[in-house]
Scaffold this motif. Sequence first.
Motif, PDB file in Angstrom:
ATOM      1  N   ILE A  34     -42.213 -51.288 -77.668  1.00  0.00           N
ATOM      2  CA  ILE A  34     -41.585 -49.967 -77.671  1.00  0.00           C
ATOM      3  C   ILE A  34     -40.414 -49.941 -76.689  1.00  0.00           C
ATOM      4  O   ILE A  34     -39.359 -49.351 -76.970  1.00  0.00           O
ATOM      5  CB  ILE A  34     -42.618 -48.881 -77.326  1.00  0.00           C
ATOM      6  CG1 ILE A  34     -43.671 -48.799 -78.427  1.00  0.00           C
ATOM      7  CG2 ILE A  34     -41.945 -47.519 -77.179  1.00  0.00           C
ATOM      8  CD1 ILE A  34     -44.881 -47.980 -78.058  1.00  0.00           C
ATOM      9  N   ILE A  35     -40.582 -50.585 -75.531  1.00  0.00           N
ATOM     10  CA  ILE A  35     -39.483 -50.672 -74.559  1.00  0.00           C
ATOM     11  C   ILE A  35     -38.289 -51.406 -75.172  1.00  0.00           C
ATOM     12  O   ILE A  35     -37.139 -50.974 -75.049  1.00  0.00           O
ATOM     13  CB  ILE A  35     -39.959 -51.380 -73.279  1.00  0.00           C
ATOM     14  CG1 ILE A  35     -40.969 -50.507 -72.539  1.00  0.00           C
ATOM     15  CG2 ILE A  35     -38.779 -51.701 -72.367  1.00  0.00           C
ATOM     16  CD1 ILE A  35     -41.691 -51.216 -71.408  1.00  0.00           C
ATOM     17  N   VAL A  36     -38.567 -52.510 -75.857  1.00  0.00           N
ATOM     18  CA  VAL A  36     -37.504 -53.276 -76.512  1.00  0.00           C
ATOM     19  C   VAL A  36     -36.845 -52.443 -77.603  1.00  0.00           C
ATOM     20  O   VAL A  36     -35.609 -52.436 -77.745  1.00  0.00           O
ATOM     21  CB  VAL A  36     -38.078 -54.587 -77.094  1.00  0.00           C
ATOM     22  CG1 VAL A  36     -37.079 -55.251 -78.043  1.00  0.00           C
ATOM     23  CG2 VAL A  36     -38.444 -55.546 -75.976  1.00  0.00           C
ATOM     24  N   LEU A  37     -37.635 -51.722 -78.373  1.00  0.00           N
ATOM     25  CA  LEU A  37     -37.105 -50.874 -79.448  1.00  0.00           C
ATOM     26  C   LEU A  37     -36.173 -49.811 -78.884  1.00  0.00           C
ATOM     27  O   LEU A  37     -35.072 -49.574 -79.418  1.00  0.00           O
ATOM     28  CB  LEU A  37     -38.268 -50.216 -80.195  1.00  0.00           C
ATOM     29  CG  LEU A  37     -38.006 -49.674 -81.597  1.00  0.00           C
ATOM     30  CD1 LEU A  37     -37.616 -50.794 -82.546  1.00  0.00           C
ATOM     31  CD2 LEU A  37     -39.239 -48.944 -82.118  1.00  0.00           C
ATOM     32  N   ALA A  38     -36.590 -49.173 -77.790  1.00  0.00           N
ATOM     33  CA  ALA A  38     -35.759 -48.150 -77.154  1.00  0.00           C
ATOM     34  C   ALA A  38     -34.474 -48.765 -76.597  1.00  0.00           C
ATOM     35  O   ALA A  38     -33.394 -48.173 -76.709  1.00  0.00           O
ATOM     36  CB  ALA A  38     -36.552 -47.468 -76.037  1.00  0.00           C
ATOM     37  N   ASP A  39     -34.581 -49.945 -76.015  1.00  0.00           N
ATOM     38  CA  ASP A  39     -33.408 -50.607 -75.440  1.00  0.00           C
ATOM     39  C   ASP A  39     -32.424 -51.023 -76.526  1.00  0.00           C
ATOM     40  O   ASP A  39     -31.202 -50.929 -76.346  1.00  0.00           O
ATOM     41  CB  ASP A  39     -33.859 -51.816 -74.626  1.00  0.00           C
ATOM     42  CG  ASP A  39     -32.846 -52.210 -73.562  1.00  0.00           C
ATOM     43  OD1 ASP A  39     -32.116 -51.319 -73.094  1.00  0.00           O
ATOM     44  OD2 ASP A  39     -32.781 -53.393 -73.200  1.00  0.00           O
ATOM     45  N   ILE A  40     -32.946 -51.483 -77.665  1.00  0.00           N
ATOM     46  CA  ILE A  40     -32.077 -51.833 -78.794  1.00  0.00           C
ATOM     47  C   ILE A  40     -31.332 -50.599 -79.288  1.00  0.00           C
ATOM     48  O   ILE A  40     -30.120 -50.635 -79.527  1.00  0.00           O
ATOM     49  CB  ILE A  40     -32.903 -52.460 -79.942  1.00  0.00           C
ATOM     50  CG1 ILE A  40     -33.375 -53.866 -79.543  1.00  0.00           C
ATOM     51  CG2 ILE A  40     -32.092 -52.532 -81.236  1.00  0.00           C
ATOM     52  CD1 ILE A  40     -34.320 -54.490 -80.544  1.00  0.00           C
TER      53      ILE A  40
END
Length: 309
Positions: A170-176
């Motif tokens: 989820i952190i990666v998704l938000a950062d993307i």
Amino acid sequence: MKKITAKAKKVKYSRGYKSDERACYIMLLPQIIGFCVFTIVPLVWAMSLAWTYYDMISTRFVGFDNFRILCKDTQYWKALLNTIMYGIMKIPLELPIALILAVLLSKKIKFKGIYRGIYYLPHVISLALIALTFSNLFNHFGVINGLFTKFGLFDAPKDWFNNKWSAMFIIVLADIWGSFGVNVLYFVAALANVPEDVYESAKLDGATNLQCFFKMTLPLIAPTLQIILMLSIIGTLGINEMILVMTNGGPGGSTFSAQSYIFSNYAPGMASGTVNVGYGCAMSLVTGLILATITGTYMKFSSKLNDIY
């Protein structure tokens, strides 16, 4: 007479050039001062503190003690490994998405400028707001759990942030979502410099769209791709605010990156109790050297991209 005129023109040009040069330095001066005051000075100060014990009250020189302790700090090395994992999870998703959207936006379509603005918009939004938005989407009573339970995919709401890998995803998704828009614009600019006659010649030789993309487009934008990939590596390895807002390292400190771990545990005002700021500076110094080594290694081995075309 001609020599005097030429000399006068040369003097006039020289004066005009120097005047423009002074104007450029004056305009750059605020940025140079800001860089020195807010980057160079804190960097030198942190490097000097890395060799000391500093608890905001007293300071004493400890030499290599901070670095010896760092070698045995398993939590830090786990956070550093997480930092690399964030890069492995994010970059292979972000860049292909950005490149595909850039290729589509390079076509002759209506409202192309509006689409570019929409894709770039998340980049200007605060990272804290993006993190809060995704936290609300994936929390226990969030929209994602509501949709999944409504359509029967989950029997009960899932606690996404109670598991390390789902929380990291989820952190990666938000950062993307927050950063891919700027890469779209970089790719669009690179694609705009590809000559149309190259594609026309390839089409006359019977090349398909897929062959044109892999054999013409990618080689022609390879130097730009090298820079975009480098910026993505630097940005991903420096991930910090997104983690602090969304999980603060949870569950159990398992989602900390190196920078968020240092900031959360050794930054005055963030860490609880008395902390050794000097040890935090030592960790920052080691982290910076490791990340610089990774970036430098990438630049060395990716230099061939400049020789493709």
